[in-house]
Enzyme design. Structure first.
Site, PDB file in Angstrom:
ATOM      1  CB  SER A 160      -0.980  -0.053   1.178  1.00 54.45           C
ATOM      2  OG  SER A 160      -2.175   0.610   0.845  1.00 54.45           O
ATOM      3  CE  LYS A 212     -19.351  20.901  10.149  1.00 50.68           C
ATOM      4  NZ  LYS A 212     -18.120  21.303   9.425  1.00 50.68           N
TER       5      LYS A 212
END
Length: 294
Positions: A160, A212
């Site tokens: 990764s 939000k």
């Protein structure tokens, strides 16, 4: 919740890390974070027993700081990249099982400017880590190609984010039993809503903006929030694919088709993710020989 800063580094943020390592990190920190259950995408439970993540770690006896965070041997600067990778660690050396992109960058740029350094070794053994800061570092290394030989010598694995760094080098060696790949991005969402309700705690969000509170662990993950997170992960995954394709001279489709697979030794070379099978000491001697001929 305890350790909120640590939670912010682990949950609801993209990570370029081997999935197994992500499970181990989460299991090891679960008690501190108040997490009681972990589940994989397929719904299976993650083993939370101490035996899962026991690993002798002598990082608490960290090397004291000095101006130069790497050793030089016969003109080769050896930059250690090991453990979990984080954006800002504040040290030039691996510490407490982690390596910081900030330290790698400083060491790399110092070695690049050091007239006594003829070549640079990225000594890598890491499952990956944070996306934040990774690709800027990769570009810094990639753009320095041609100034001095840069070799990524794996000892043993580069998965990764660690592979993203390795791919920026001129040459990658991997041991027979080592691994490369896991070119993908993952995020972990934790849902504490049932645990909070069971404890008699109700959390009410008062927000400006309907989205939000998306992804907050105090409420179940909505489909809209999941889709938004997936879009972000896809965008970062495509950046990862494009970066590796550029660095390794592969087509983006070939990299994408690997589906974040991990490759062992010869399979990694066959996939174009490494240049040759070599034990770390043999690879280092080969680099020294080639650097002397320049």
């Amino acid at each position: 919740m305890r350790f909120p800063h640590l939670a912010q580094r682990l949950f609801n943020v993209p990570l370029a890390i081997h999935p197994r390592k992500a499970e181990i990190v989460m299991a090891a920190l679960s008690e501190r974070l108040g997490v009681t259950h972990l589940f994989r995408p397929d719904g299976t439970a993650v083993d939370m027993s101490p035996q899962m993540f026991f690993d002798k770690d002598d990082a608490d006896s960290a090397v004291s700081e000095n101006i130069r965070g790497y050793e030089t041997l016969e003109g080769a600067a050896i930059i250690q990249i090991e453990g979990t990778l984080v954006n800002k660690l504040g040290t030039l050396h691996p510490y407490s099982g982690m390596t910081g992109y900030d330290g790698i960058r400083q060491n790399f740029l110092t070695a690049l400017a050091d007239p006594a350094v003829k070549s640079i070794v990225l000594d890598i053994d890491s499952p990956g880590g944070e996306v934040a800061g990774c690709f800027d570092l990769v570009d810094t290394i990639y753009n320095a190609r041609g100034e001095k030989p840069i070799w990524a010598i794996l000892n043993e694995n580069a998965f990764s984010a660690a592979y993203a760094i390795a791919s920026a080098a001129d040459h990658i060696t991997v041991p027979r039993t080592g691994g490369v790949g896991s070119i993908g991005v993952i995020t972990m969402h934790v849902d504490w809503s049932k645990a909070l309700a069971g404890a008699g705690i109700k959390v009410t969000f008062i927000t400006f903006g309907d989205r939000k509170a998306d992804g907050h662990p105090e409420i179940p993950l909505s489909e809209e929030a999941k889709e938004s997170i997936q879009q972000d992960i896809d965008a970062m995954g495509e950046l990862f694919v494009a970066t590796v394709a550029r660095n390794r001279g592969l087509s983006a489709q070939d990299v994408r088709d690997q589906q974040a697979r991990c490759f062992t030794g010869a399979d990694g070379v066959a996939a174009g993710l490494a240049d040759e099978i070599s034990a770390p000491d043999a690879a280092f001697r080969q680099l020294l020989d080639e650097a002397d001929q320049l």
